[in-house]
Design a protein around this motif. Structure first.
Motif, short mmCIF file in Angstrom:
data_model
loop_
_atom_site.label_atom_id
_atom_site.label_comp_id
_atom_site.label_asym_id
_atom_site.label_seq_id
_atom_site.Cartn_x
_atom_site.Cartn_y
_atom_site.Cartn_z
N ASN A 154 5.85 -7.85 -3.59
CA ASN A 154 7.18 -8.26 -3.15
C ASN A 154 8.21 -8.20 -4.28
O ASN A 154 9.38 -7.90 -4.07
CB ASN A 154 7.13 -9.67 -2.55
CG ASN A 154 6.58 -10.71 -3.52
OD1 ASN A 154 5.76 -10.39 -4.38
ND2 ASN A 154 7.01 -11.96 -3.38
N ASP A 155 7.77 -8.49 -5.53
CA ASP A 155 8.69 -8.45 -6.67
C ASP A 155 7.88 -8.17 -7.94
O ASP A 155 7.13 -9.03 -8.40
CB ASP A 155 9.43 -9.77 -6.82
CG ASP A 155 10.48 -9.75 -7.93
OD1 ASP A 155 10.53 -8.73 -8.67
OD2 ASP A 155 11.22 -10.73 -8.07
N PRO A 156 8.03 -6.96 -8.52
CA PRO A 156 7.24 -6.61 -9.71
C PRO A 156 7.43 -7.58 -10.88
O PRO A 156 6.51 -7.75 -11.69
CB PRO A 156 7.77 -5.21 -10.08
CG PRO A 156 8.31 -4.66 -8.81
CD PRO A 156 8.86 -5.84 -8.06
N GLU A 157 8.58 -8.25 -10.97
CA GLU A 157 8.81 -9.16 -12.09
C GLU A 157 7.92 -10.40 -12.02
O GLU A 157 7.76 -11.11 -13.02
CB GLU A 157 10.29 -9.57 -12.14
CG GLU A 157 11.19 -8.43 -12.56
CD GLU A 157 12.64 -8.87 -12.75
OE1 GLU A 157 12.89 -10.09 -12.71
OE2 GLU A 157 13.50 -7.99 -12.92
N LEU A 158 7.34 -10.66 -10.87
CA LEU A 158 6.45 -11.81 -10.72
C LEU A 158 5.02 -11.50 -11.18
O LEU A 158 4.19 -12.41 -11.25
CB LEU A 158 6.43 -12.28 -9.26
CG LEU A 158 7.75 -12.83 -8.70
CD1 LEU A 158 7.62 -13.09 -7.20
CD2 LEU A 158 8.17 -14.10 -9.44
N ARG A 172 -5.03 2.58 -15.67
CA ARG A 172 -3.59 2.32 -15.72
C ARG A 172 -3.15 1.67 -14.42
O ARG A 172 -3.35 2.24 -13.34
CB ARG A 172 -2.83 3.61 -15.98
CG ARG A 172 -3.08 4.11 -17.40
CD ARG A 172 -2.20 5.25 -17.81
NE ARG A 172 -2.39 5.53 -19.23
CZ ARG A 172 -2.21 6.72 -19.77
NH1 ARG A 172 -1.81 7.72 -19.03
NH2 ARG A 172 -2.39 6.90 -21.07
N LEU A 173 -2.59 0.48 -14.54
CA LEU A 173 -2.08 -0.24 -13.37
C LEU A 173 -0.56 -0.25 -13.42
O LEU A 173 0.03 -0.57 -14.44
CB LEU A 173 -2.58 -1.69 -13.37
CG LEU A 173 -4.06 -1.96 -13.11
CD1 LEU A 173 -4.31 -3.46 -13.04
CD2 LEU A 173 -4.53 -1.30 -11.82
N PHE A 174 0.07 0.11 -12.31
CA PHE A 174 1.52 0.05 -12.19
C PHE A 174 1.88 -0.83 -11.00
O PHE A 174 1.23 -0.78 -9.96
CB PHE A 174 2.11 1.44 -12.01
CG PHE A 174 1.94 2.34 -13.20
CD1 PHE A 174 2.79 2.25 -14.29
CD2 PHE A 174 0.90 3.26 -13.24
CE1 PHE A 174 2.62 3.06 -15.39
CE2 PHE A 174 0.72 4.08 -14.35
CZ PHE A 174 1.58 3.98 -15.43
N THR A 175 2.90 -1.66 -11.18
CA THR A 175 3.36 -2.53 -10.11
C THR A 175 4.68 -2.00 -9.56
O THR A 175 5.59 -1.71 -10.32
CB THR A 175 3.57 -3.97 -10.64
OG1 THR A 175 2.37 -4.39 -11.30
CG2 THR A 175 3.84 -4.93 -9.51
N ARG A 176 4.75 -1.84 -8.25
CA ARG A 176 5.95 -1.30 -7.61
C ARG A 176 6.38 -2.25 -6.47
O ARG A 176 5.54 -2.87 -5.82
CB ARG A 176 5.69 0.09 -7.03
CG ARG A 176 5.36 1.13 -8.08
CD ARG A 176 6.59 1.65 -8.76
NE ARG A 176 6.26 2.73 -9.70
CZ ARG A 176 5.99 2.55 -10.98
NH1 ARG A 176 5.97 1.32 -11.49
NH2 ARG A 176 5.72 3.57 -11.77
N ARG A 177 7.66 -2.28 -6.21
CA ARG A 177 8.17 -3.05 -5.08
C ARG A 177 7.88 -2.30 -3.78
O ARG A 177 8.16 -1.09 -3.69
CB ARG A 177 9.67 -3.25 -5.22
CG ARG A 177 10.27 -4.21 -4.19
CD ARG A 177 11.77 -4.28 -4.31
NE ARG A 177 12.19 -4.75 -5.62
CZ ARG A 177 12.32 -6.04 -5.96
NH1 ARG A 177 12.04 -6.97 -5.06
NH2 ARG A 177 12.71 -6.39 -7.16
N LYS A 178 7.36 -3.02 -2.80
CA LYS A 178 7.11 -2.37 -1.50
C LYS A 178 8.44 -2.09 -0.83
O LYS A 178 9.29 -2.97 -0.74
CB LYS A 178 6.25 -3.27 -0.62
CG LYS A 178 5.84 -2.60 0.69
CD LYS A 178 4.93 -3.50 1.51
CE LYS A 178 4.44 -2.76 2.75
NZ LYS A 178 5.54 -2.39 3.66
#
Length: 440
Positions: A401-405, A430-436
């Motif tokens: 929901n929010d990559p900054e979290l 490698r892990l990447f976090t993206r906003r849905k």
């Protein structure tokens, strides 16, 4: 495919490191925050117009000796000539052409390598008049730049990329495992190649630096095809290459780029030194499968705790590579050598492994249920789903929901759960976090 190498050369105080940092941008910052990664780098990666390349900042090569500055500059220029496909020769507008500039120009001119002349500290229009003097160095049109303001870098990189060599490198089939042996001089890389092959295909000597160039040696074992890429250590040329251990890092860069699996060879007799961390750090950044090979184990005085204590030292020194297995052996006596190729095959398989999306999401869901993400200022991270988008190394995107979290500690927790479920021994993930997307 090995990236082209660009070296930045010039006398002290012309701003080489500033330009180096601007060219590589933030590329090292992510990795540098991890514990145990060495920070004093003289190499990095850059990209311009879709073309990636390696960069060497020769200003980071320190030379100690009686001839002081000019000797130091000569060594740096010679190292750049040895390694680089294109050389950026940096001068500085305000001081004009100096004796040191002319010294470097003469060395570079004789080399025949492509040279781009960059004049730094052209911070305003008045300084433009100072640029014309540098035509006397004989490298064509100088490119005015300002490291402090970042101006002119695009023009400089256009000229650099234009001079890249045509790629004619031999390609290997997908099922061939390419193995690079890296390590500082005299850890026994060539002896290890010979031991694996069972014949003296590479000249071995006790003198550090007798390997002349990176040598590709194809072979087959039990139906699996391999290519061994043996990197040269320091070349023996007077005291020029003895003055800087960092040179062996530069020798390893191209081989690492071409490899699937990197063997970080450590001298069991001498133990671990800072230079080993430099070399291993580059393999880690490049996303390659890796294992530690502790060579010369036959000459180490041992008791029932020796191997465990050495393993602990490796884990303490290489905190950024907890995934890499460790093999103790002796290239000279062939002791434990039979263990090496099965480990290489295993980590190559993990490096190329692809996890079906439904299985990956089952593991991530279980991990979240077992240990929910903490709240941050009243907001909680919500993980929607995860999918693997690439291999070599395995690369996973987690939609939230929010990559900054996504706190780095929770990201590390998820990585550890994924590793536990799917092995992935010997390979970085490698892990990447993206906003849905709101649309989906």
């Amino acid at each position: 495919m090995a990236k082209p190498v660009v070296a930045i050369v010039g006398r002290p105080n012309v701003g080489k490191s500033t330009i180096f940092n601007r060219v590589i941008g933030d590329r090292l910052a992510i990795v540098e925050d991890k514990p145990g990664v060495t920070r004093d780098r003289i190499y990095g990666t850059g990209e311009w117009n879709g073309k990636p390349f390696n960069v060497i900042d020769t200003g980071g090569i320190e030379v100690y000796g009686e001839d002081e500055m000019l000797r130091s500059i000569r060594v740096q220029a010679e190292l750049a000539i040895e390694e680089a496909d294109v050389i950026v020769f940096m001068c500085e507008a305000k001081s004009g052409v100096t004796q040191a500039d002319e010294e470097v120009a003469e060395i570079l001119f004789r080399s025949g390598k492509p040279v781009v002349l960059a004049i730094n500290k052209v911070d305003n229009l008045q300084r433009m008049d100072d640029v014309y003097e540098f035509y006397s160095l004989g490298f064509g049109d100088p490119v005015p730049i300002s490291g402090s303001h970042g101006t002119g870098l695009g023009d400089l990189l256009d000229e650099v990329v234009h001079r890249f060599p045509e790629t004619t490198e031999e390609e290997y089939d997908e099922d061939v495992i390419r193995v690079a042996l890296i390590g500082r001089p005299n850890v026994g890389k060539s002896s290890l190649v010979n031991a694996i092959l069972g014949e003296d295909r590479v000249i071995v000597s006790d003198i550090a630096g007798t390997t002349r160039d990176a040598i590709d040696t194809p072979f087959e074992k039990d139906g699996q095809r391999f290519v061994l890429i043996d990197t040269a250590g320091m070349r023996k040329r007077g005291k020029v290459y003895e003055t800087t251990e960092k040179y062996s890092v530069m020798r390893s860069m191209k081989a690492i780029e071409r490899a699937d699996v990197v063997l970080v060879v450590i001298n069991g007799e001498e133990g671990i030194i800072e230079q080993d961390k430099h070399i291993a750090g580059y393999a880690h950044e490049a996303g390659k499968a890796a294992l530690f090979v502790v060579n010369k184990w036959d000459v180490v005085e041992k008791n029932d705790r020796t191997m465990h204590e050495f393993e602990t030292k490796i884990r303490d020194h290489f905190l950024f590579m907890p995934y890499a297995p460790i093999v103790f052996l002796s290239a000279k006596t062939k002791q434990r050598l039979h263990k090496l190729l099965p480990v290489i095959e295993h980590v190559a398989e993990q490096h190329a492994k692809r996890i079906p999306t439904h299985l990956l999401n089952d593991v991530v869901s279980d991990a979240v249920a077992y240990n929910p993400p903490p709240t941050d200022k009243g907001r909680r991270l919500r993980i929607n789903y995860a999918t693997q988008v690439a291999v070599k190394p395995p690369t996973i995107v987690i939609f939230v929901n929010d990559p900054e979290l996504m706190h780095f500690s929770y990201e590390r927790y998820l990585e550890n759960r994924i590793r536990t479920s799917f092995d992935f021994e010997g390979t970085p993930i490698r892990l990447f976090t993206r906003r849905k997307s709101d649309e989906g």
